[in-house]
Design a protein around this motif. Structure first.
Motif, PDB file in Angstrom:
ATOM      1  N   UNK A   1       0.852  -1.190   0.000  1.00 22.20           N
ATOM      2  CA  UNK A   1       0.000   0.000   0.000  1.00 22.20           C
ATOM      3  C   UNK A   1       0.888   1.240   0.000  1.00 22.20           C
TER       4      UNK A   1
ATOM      5  N   UNK B   1      -5.042  -3.514   8.644  1.00 22.60           N
ATOM      6  CA  UNK B   1      -4.543  -4.872   8.919  1.00 22.60           C
ATOM      7  C   UNK B   1      -3.163  -4.812   9.556  1.00 22.60           C
TER       8      UNK B   1
ATOM      9  N   UNK C   1       1.873  -7.689  -0.187  1.00 27.13           N
ATOM     10  CA  UNK C   1       1.738  -8.961  -0.884  1.00 27.13           C
ATOM     11  C   UNK C   1       3.016  -9.247  -1.637  1.00 27.13           C
TER      12      UNK C   1
ATOM     13  N   UNK D   1      -2.230  -5.424 -13.220  1.00 23.21           N
ATOM     14  CA  UNK D   1      -3.008  -6.490 -12.603  1.00 23.21           C
ATOM     15  C   UNK D   1      -2.617  -6.772 -11.155  1.00 23.21           C
ATOM     16  N   UNK D   2      -1.346  -7.075 -10.908  1.00 27.06           N
ATOM     17  CA  UNK D   2      -0.949  -7.482  -9.551  1.00 27.06           C
ATOM     18  C   UNK D   2      -1.093  -6.332  -8.560  1.00 27.06           C
ATOM     19  N   UNK D   3      -0.834  -5.124  -9.026  1.00 27.30           N
ATOM     20  CA  UNK D   3      -0.996  -3.955  -8.154  1.00 27.30           C
ATOM     21  C   UNK D   3      -2.082  -3.054  -8.718  1.00 27.30           C
ATOM     22  N   UNK D   4      -2.772  -2.371  -7.840  1.00 30.19           N
ATOM     23  CA  UNK D   4      -3.672  -1.290  -8.248  1.00 30.19           C
ATOM     24  C   UNK D   4      -2.943  -0.004  -7.917  1.00 30.19           C
TER      25      UNK D   4
ATOM     26  N   UNK E   1      -6.902 -11.524  -4.948  1.00 26.77           N
ATOM     27  CA  UNK E   1      -6.022 -10.431  -5.367  1.00 26.77           C
ATOM     28  C   UNK E   1      -6.529  -9.115  -4.785  1.00 26.77           C
ATOM     29  N   UNK E   2      -7.607  -8.570  -5.326  1.00 24.62           N
ATOM     30  CA  UNK E   2      -8.336  -7.431  -4.754  1.00 24.62           C
ATOM     31  C   UNK E   2      -9.769  -7.592  -5.227  1.00 24.62           C
TER      32      UNK E   2
ATOM     33  N   UNK F   1     -10.714  -7.241  -8.998  1.00 29.17           N
ATOM     34  CA  UNK F   1      -9.512  -7.151  -9.836  1.00 29.17           C
ATOM     35  C   UNK F   1      -9.491  -8.193 -10.947  1.00 29.17           C
TER      36      UNK F   1
ATOM     37  N   UNK G   1     -12.677  -7.802 -13.590  1.00 29.67           N
ATOM     38  CA  UNK G   1     -12.495  -6.665 -14.496  1.00 29.67           C
ATOM     39  C   UNK G   1     -11.947  -7.126 -15.863  1.00 29.67           C
ATOM     40  N   UNK G   2     -11.200  -8.230 -15.878  1.00 34.09           N
ATOM     41  CA  UNK G   2     -10.610  -8.720 -17.117  1.00 34.09           C
ATOM     42  C   UNK G   2     -11.455  -9.804 -17.801  1.00 34.09           C
TER      43      UNK G   2
ATOM     44  N   UNK H   1     -11.787  -0.839 -10.424  1.00 34.82           N
ATOM     45  CA  UNK H   1     -10.670  -1.633 -10.956  1.00 34.82           C
ATOM     46  C   UNK H   1     -10.565  -1.477 -12.475  1.00 34.82           C
TER      47      UNK H   1
ATOM     48  N   UNK I   1     -11.254   1.184 -14.000  1.00 35.04           N
ATOM     49  CA  UNK I   1     -10.986   2.609 -14.221  1.00 35.04           C
ATOM     50  C   UNK I   1     -12.123   3.318 -14.939  1.00 35.04           C
TER      51      UNK I   1
ATOM     52  N   UNK J   1     -12.105  -3.415  10.086  1.00 38.32           N
ATOM     53  CA  UNK J   1     -11.766  -4.804   9.729  1.00 38.32           C
ATOM     54  C   UNK J   1     -12.904  -5.793   9.916  1.00 38.32           C
TER      55      UNK J   1
END
Lengths: 89, 226
Positions: free
Chosen positions: A10, A18, A41, A66-69, B58-59, B62, B65-66, B95, B97, B109
Protein backbone atom coordinates in the motif's frame (compact mmCIF):
# COMPACT_ATOMS: atom_id res chain seq x y z
CA UNK A 1 13.45 -21.68 -14.31
CA UNK A 2 14.10 -18.19 -13.08
CA UNK A 3 12.04 -16.65 -10.35
CA UNK A 4 10.89 -13.07 -10.45
CA UNK A 5 9.47 -11.56 -7.28
CA UNK A 6 6.90 -8.79 -7.32
CA UNK A 7 6.32 -7.04 -4.00
CA UNK A 8 3.17 -4.96 -3.67
CA UNK A 9 2.70 -2.50 -0.81
CA UNK A 10 0.00 0.00 0.00
CA UNK A 11 1.23 3.52 -0.69
CA UNK A 12 2.61 5.21 2.44
CA UNK A 13 -0.32 7.63 2.71
CA UNK A 14 -2.95 4.85 2.62
CA UNK A 15 -4.27 3.68 5.99
CA UNK A 16 -3.47 -0.01 6.61
CA UNK A 17 -5.79 -1.29 9.37
CA UNK A 18 -4.54 -4.87 8.92
CA UNK A 19 -0.97 -3.79 9.58
CA UNK A 20 -2.17 -1.78 12.58
CA UNK A 21 -4.01 -4.80 13.99
CA UNK A 22 -0.83 -6.87 13.69
CA UNK A 23 1.22 -4.12 15.32
CA UNK A 24 -1.23 -3.83 18.23
CA UNK A 25 -1.05 -7.57 18.85
CA UNK A 26 2.74 -7.57 19.21
CA UNK A 27 3.03 -6.33 22.83
CA UNK A 28 0.50 -8.97 23.91
CA UNK A 29 2.83 -11.58 22.43
CA UNK A 30 5.82 -10.12 24.22
CA UNK A 31 7.37 -8.41 21.17
CA UNK A 32 8.21 -4.87 22.16
CA UNK A 33 9.85 -2.11 20.21
CA UNK A 34 7.98 -2.48 16.90
CA UNK A 35 6.72 1.00 16.13
CA UNK A 36 4.75 0.25 12.96
CA UNK A 37 3.69 -2.66 10.76
CA UNK A 38 2.48 -2.46 7.20
CA UNK A 39 1.21 -5.53 5.40
CA UNK A 40 1.81 -6.21 1.72
CA UNK A 41 1.74 -8.96 -0.88
CA UNK A 42 4.55 -10.94 -2.46
CA UNK A 43 4.13 -12.72 -5.79
CA UNK A 44 6.68 -15.30 -6.97
CA UNK A 45 6.58 -15.77 -10.72
CA UNK A 46 8.34 -18.80 -12.20
CA UNK A 47 9.36 -17.58 -15.62
CA UNK A 48 9.89 -19.88 -18.59
CA UNK A 49 12.92 -18.95 -20.71
CA UNK A 50 15.43 -16.18 -20.12
CA UNK A 51 14.54 -13.24 -17.92
CA UNK A 52 15.84 -10.60 -20.29
CA UNK A 53 14.85 -6.98 -20.64
CA UNK A 54 11.83 -7.86 -22.74
CA UNK A 55 10.58 -10.42 -20.20
CA UNK A 56 11.08 -7.95 -17.37
CA UNK A 57 9.19 -5.29 -19.29
CA UNK A 58 6.27 -7.71 -19.70
CA UNK A 59 6.32 -8.52 -15.99
CA UNK A 60 6.43 -4.84 -15.17
CA UNK A 61 3.33 -4.34 -17.29
CA UNK A 62 1.65 -7.33 -15.62
CA UNK A 63 2.41 -5.91 -12.18
CA UNK A 64 1.22 -2.43 -13.09
CA UNK A 65 -2.05 -3.49 -14.72
CA UNK A 66 -3.01 -6.49 -12.60
CA UNK A 67 -0.95 -7.48 -9.55
CA UNK A 68 -1.00 -3.95 -8.15
CA UNK A 69 -3.67 -1.29 -8.25
CA UNK A 70 -1.48 1.76 -8.68
CA UNK A 71 -4.22 4.03 -7.35
CA UNK A 72 -3.47 2.66 -3.88
CA UNK A 73 -0.37 0.45 -4.19
CA UNK A 74 3.31 0.63 -5.18
CA UNK A 75 5.21 -2.36 -6.52
CA UNK A 76 8.78 -3.52 -7.11
CA UNK A 77 10.00 -6.21 -9.49
CA UNK A 78 13.24 -8.12 -8.92
CA UNK A 79 14.90 -11.29 -10.15
CA UNK A 80 15.66 -13.80 -7.42
CA UNK A 81 19.09 -15.31 -8.08
CA UNK A 82 20.08 -18.92 -7.30
CA UNK A 83 23.36 -17.93 -5.64
CA UNK A 84 21.51 -16.41 -2.73
CA UNK A 85 21.18 -19.45 -0.53
CA UNK A 86 18.97 -19.58 2.55
CA UNK A 87 20.10 -17.46 5.46
CA UNK A 88 21.39 -19.65 8.29
CA UNK A 89 18.76 -19.92 10.97
CA UNK B 1 -40.80 0.19 -25.74
CA UNK B 2 -39.71 -1.91 -22.81
CA UNK B 3 -36.20 -1.20 -21.65
CA UNK B 4 -33.88 -4.21 -21.49
CA UNK B 5 -31.54 -4.12 -18.52
CA UNK B 6 -28.79 -6.70 -18.18
CA UNK B 7 -27.38 -8.05 -14.92
CA UNK B 8 -23.98 -9.73 -15.07
CA UNK B 9 -23.26 -12.96 -13.20
CA UNK B 10 -19.60 -13.66 -12.39
CA UNK B 11 -18.43 -16.71 -10.43
CA UNK B 12 -19.15 -15.60 -6.87
CA UNK B 13 -21.81 -12.99 -7.66
CA UNK B 14 -24.57 -13.14 -5.01
CA UNK B 15 -27.07 -10.41 -5.74
CA UNK B 16 -27.78 -10.94 -9.44
CA UNK B 17 -31.18 -12.51 -8.67
CA UNK B 18 -32.27 -9.59 -6.52
CA UNK B 19 -31.03 -7.12 -9.15
CA UNK B 20 -32.97 -8.93 -11.90
CA UNK B 21 -36.05 -8.88 -9.68
CA UNK B 22 -35.64 -5.17 -8.97
CA UNK B 23 -35.41 -4.49 -12.71
CA UNK B 24 -38.64 -6.42 -13.28
CA UNK B 25 -40.49 -4.77 -10.38
CA UNK B 26 -39.52 -1.36 -11.75
CA UNK B 27 -41.06 -2.29 -15.09
CA UNK B 28 -38.15 -3.21 -17.37
CA UNK B 29 -37.18 -6.50 -18.95
CA UNK B 30 -34.40 -8.18 -16.97
CA UNK B 31 -31.71 -9.95 -18.99
CA UNK B 32 -29.14 -12.30 -17.45
CA UNK B 33 -25.63 -11.75 -18.74
CA UNK B 34 -22.79 -14.26 -18.27
CA UNK B 35 -19.20 -13.27 -17.49
CA UNK B 36 -17.69 -15.43 -20.25
CA UNK B 37 -20.03 -14.13 -22.93
CA UNK B 38 -18.86 -10.93 -24.61
CA UNK B 39 -22.33 -10.32 -26.00
CA UNK B 40 -24.65 -7.95 -24.20
CA UNK B 41 -27.79 -9.30 -25.95
CA UNK B 42 -29.17 -5.92 -26.99
CA UNK B 43 -29.52 -4.58 -23.47
CA UNK B 44 -29.89 -0.82 -23.00
CA UNK B 45 -28.12 -0.71 -19.64
CA UNK B 46 -26.06 -3.02 -17.40
CA UNK B 47 -26.04 -3.67 -13.66
CA UNK B 48 -22.93 -5.18 -12.06
CA UNK B 49 -24.38 -6.80 -8.97
CA UNK B 50 -22.91 -7.43 -5.55
CA UNK B 51 -21.16 -10.48 -4.19
CA UNK B 52 -17.62 -11.81 -4.10
CA UNK B 53 -16.65 -12.39 -7.71
CA UNK B 54 -13.60 -14.65 -7.92
CA UNK B 55 -13.62 -14.80 -4.12
CA UNK B 56 -12.23 -11.25 -3.96
CA UNK B 57 -8.86 -12.89 -4.73
CA UNK B 58 -6.02 -10.43 -5.37
CA UNK B 59 -8.34 -7.43 -4.75
CA UNK B 60 -12.12 -7.15 -4.86
CA UNK B 61 -13.08 -6.83 -8.53
CA UNK B 62 -9.51 -7.15 -9.84
CA UNK B 63 -10.00 -10.44 -11.71
CA UNK B 64 -13.60 -9.88 -12.87
CA UNK B 65 -12.50 -6.67 -14.50
CA UNK B 66 -10.61 -8.72 -17.12
CA UNK B 67 -13.53 -11.04 -17.93
CA UNK B 68 -14.86 -11.23 -21.52
CA UNK B 69 -18.15 -9.49 -20.67
CA UNK B 70 -16.28 -6.56 -19.13
CA UNK B 71 -14.43 -5.89 -22.40
CA UNK B 72 -17.77 -5.04 -23.96
CA UNK B 73 -19.15 -3.30 -20.88
CA UNK B 74 -16.08 -1.03 -20.71
CA UNK B 75 -16.31 -0.14 -24.41
CA UNK B 76 -20.05 0.51 -24.27
CA UNK B 77 -19.88 2.46 -21.00
CA UNK B 78 -17.30 4.78 -22.56
CA UNK B 79 -19.72 5.22 -25.49
CA UNK B 80 -22.49 6.26 -23.10
CA UNK B 81 -24.32 3.07 -22.11
CA UNK B 82 -25.64 3.36 -18.54
CA UNK B 83 -23.87 1.07 -16.05
CA UNK B 84 -24.65 0.72 -12.34
CA UNK B 85 -22.16 -1.02 -10.07
CA UNK B 86 -23.45 -2.11 -6.68
CA UNK B 87 -20.98 -3.16 -3.99
CA UNK B 88 -18.73 -5.68 -5.76
CA UNK B 89 -19.94 -4.05 -8.98
CA UNK B 90 -18.63 -0.69 -7.71
CA UNK B 91 -15.31 -2.36 -6.91
CA UNK B 92 -15.18 -3.77 -10.45
CA UNK B 93 -15.89 -0.31 -11.93
CA UNK B 94 -12.98 1.25 -10.02
CA UNK B 95 -10.67 -1.63 -10.96
CA UNK B 96 -11.72 -1.14 -14.59
CA UNK B 97 -10.99 2.61 -14.22
CA UNK B 98 -14.49 3.50 -15.34
CA UNK B 99 -14.72 5.30 -12.00
CA UNK B 100 -11.77 6.90 -10.17
CA UNK B 101 -10.37 5.79 -6.83
CA UNK B 102 -10.23 2.38 -5.19
CA UNK B 103 -11.91 0.34 -2.48
CA UNK B 104 -10.08 -0.87 0.61
CA UNK B 105 -10.81 -3.08 3.61
CA UNK B 106 -13.25 -1.47 6.10
CA UNK B 107 -11.19 0.54 8.59
CA UNK B 108 -12.54 -1.50 11.54
CA UNK B 109 -11.77 -4.80 9.73
CA UNK B 110 -15.26 -6.23 10.31
CA UNK B 111 -17.82 -7.32 7.78
CA UNK B 112 -20.71 -4.89 8.08
CA UNK B 113 -24.39 -5.64 7.47
CA UNK B 114 -27.01 -3.07 8.39
CA UNK B 115 -29.57 -0.64 7.05
CA UNK B 116 -27.71 2.46 6.00
CA UNK B 117 -28.98 5.99 5.67
CA UNK B 118 -27.67 7.86 2.65
CA UNK B 119 -28.03 11.30 1.19
CA UNK B 120 -28.52 11.50 -2.57
CA UNK B 121 -26.07 14.25 -3.55
CA UNK B 122 -26.52 14.10 -7.30
CA UNK B 123 -30.00 13.48 -8.69
CA UNK B 124 -29.02 14.12 -12.28
CA UNK B 125 -27.28 10.87 -13.18
CA UNK B 126 -28.90 8.20 -15.36
CA UNK B 127 -29.57 6.16 -12.21
CA UNK B 128 -30.72 8.84 -9.74
CA UNK B 129 -33.11 11.18 -11.60
CA UNK B 130 -36.14 9.86 -9.71
CA UNK B 131 -34.64 11.17 -6.47
CA UNK B 132 -34.20 14.78 -5.50
CA UNK B 133 -30.84 16.25 -4.52
CA UNK B 134 -30.49 16.13 -0.76
CA UNK B 135 -33.06 13.35 -0.38
CA UNK B 136 -32.34 10.89 2.42
CA UNK B 137 -32.86 7.20 1.71
CA UNK B 138 -32.21 3.99 3.64
CA UNK B 139 -30.92 0.82 1.94
CA UNK B 140 -28.97 -2.21 3.17
CA UNK B 141 -25.19 -2.09 3.33
CA UNK B 142 -23.16 -5.31 3.53
CA UNK B 143 -19.49 -5.53 2.72
CA UNK B 144 -15.93 -6.13 3.84
CA UNK B 145 -14.11 -3.81 1.43
CA UNK B 146 -16.15 -0.63 1.40
CA UNK B 147 -13.64 2.08 2.26
CA UNK B 148 -13.62 4.39 -0.73
CA UNK B 149 -10.21 5.96 -1.28
CA UNK B 150 -8.78 8.39 -3.79
CA UNK B 151 -6.05 11.02 -3.67
CA UNK B 152 -6.94 14.51 -2.48
CA UNK B 153 -6.85 15.95 -5.97
CA UNK B 154 -9.35 13.36 -7.23
CA UNK B 155 -11.59 13.90 -4.20
CA UNK B 156 -11.59 17.68 -4.73
CA UNK B 157 -12.38 17.16 -8.39
CA UNK B 158 -15.28 14.81 -7.58
CA UNK B 159 -16.71 17.33 -5.10
CA UNK B 160 -16.28 20.29 -7.45
CA UNK B 161 -17.98 18.50 -10.32
CA UNK B 162 -20.84 17.18 -8.20
CA UNK B 163 -19.72 13.62 -8.82
CA UNK B 164 -20.14 12.43 -5.24
CA UNK B 165 -23.51 10.79 -5.86
CA UNK B 166 -24.21 9.43 -2.35
CA UNK B 167 -22.85 10.11 1.11
CA UNK B 168 -23.23 8.09 4.31
CA UNK B 169 -25.36 9.68 7.03
CA UNK B 170 -25.46 8.96 10.77
CA UNK B 171 -21.90 7.69 10.98
CA UNK B 172 -19.39 6.50 8.44
CA UNK B 173 -19.59 2.67 8.32
CA UNK B 174 -16.19 1.91 6.83
CA UNK B 175 -13.83 4.90 6.93
CA UNK B 176 -14.51 5.95 3.35
CA UNK B 177 -12.97 9.32 2.58
CA UNK B 178 -15.35 12.28 2.84
CA UNK B 179 -18.16 9.85 3.77
CA UNK B 180 -18.46 8.83 0.13
CA UNK B 181 -20.90 5.97 -0.48
CA UNK B 182 -21.11 6.28 -4.25
CA UNK B 183 -19.83 8.31 -7.19
CA UNK B 184 -20.61 8.94 -10.84
CA UNK B 185 -18.46 9.47 -13.91
CA UNK B 186 -18.44 12.91 -15.54
CA UNK B 187 -21.09 11.93 -18.10
CA UNK B 188 -23.44 10.58 -15.42
CA UNK B 189 -24.02 7.24 -17.14
CA UNK B 190 -21.69 5.18 -14.92
CA UNK B 191 -22.59 5.12 -11.22
CA UNK B 192 -21.16 2.98 -8.43
CA UNK B 193 -22.09 2.67 -4.77
CA UNK B 194 -21.43 0.29 -1.91
CA UNK B 195 -24.98 0.03 -0.42
CA UNK B 196 -27.60 -2.18 -2.06
CA UNK B 197 -30.66 -0.47 -3.60
CA UNK B 198 -31.74 -3.78 -5.16
CA UNK B 199 -32.43 -5.12 -1.64
CA UNK B 200 -34.85 -2.28 -0.88
CA UNK B 201 -37.51 -2.54 -3.56
CA UNK B 202 -40.34 -4.32 -1.73
CA UNK B 203 -41.94 -3.51 1.63
CA UNK B 204 -41.87 -7.16 2.73
CA UNK B 205 -38.08 -7.57 2.83
CA UNK B 206 -34.93 -5.54 3.36
CA UNK B 207 -35.47 -2.21 5.07
CA UNK B 208 -39.24 -2.57 4.84
CA UNK B 209 -39.22 0.39 2.49
CA UNK B 210 -38.76 0.77 -1.24
CA UNK B 211 -36.09 3.45 -1.18
CA UNK B 212 -33.93 1.56 -3.67
CA UNK B 213 -36.52 1.29 -6.39
CA UNK B 214 -35.72 4.80 -7.63
CA UNK B 215 -32.45 3.60 -9.19
CA UNK B 216 -34.37 1.29 -11.48
CA UNK B 217 -37.27 3.63 -12.26
CA UNK B 218 -34.73 6.40 -13.00
CA UNK B 219 -32.94 4.36 -15.62
CA UNK B 220 -36.17 3.19 -17.22
CA UNK B 221 -37.36 6.80 -17.63
CA UNK B 222 -33.99 7.72 -19.05
CA UNK B 223 -34.07 4.87 -21.57
CA UNK B 224 -37.69 5.24 -22.58
CA UNK B 225 -37.36 8.99 -23.09
CA UNK B 226 -34.11 8.60 -25.01
Amino acid sequence: MARVVVDVMLKPEILDPQGQAVQRALPRLGFDGIADVRQGKRFELEVEGPVDAAALARIDELAETFLANTVIEDFTVRIETDEKSEEPK
Amino acid sequence: MTARIGVVTFPGTLDDRDALRAVRLAGAEPVSLWHRDKGLHQVDAVVLAGGFSYGDYLRAGAISRFSPVMETVITEAKAGMPVLGICNGFQILTEAHLLPGAMLRNNHLHFICRDQKLRVENAETSWTSDYSAGQEISVPLKNMDGRYTADEHTLDELEAEGRVAFRYLDGNPNGSLRDIAGITNAAGNVVGLMPHPEHAVEPLVGTGRTDGLGFFTSIIKKLVNA
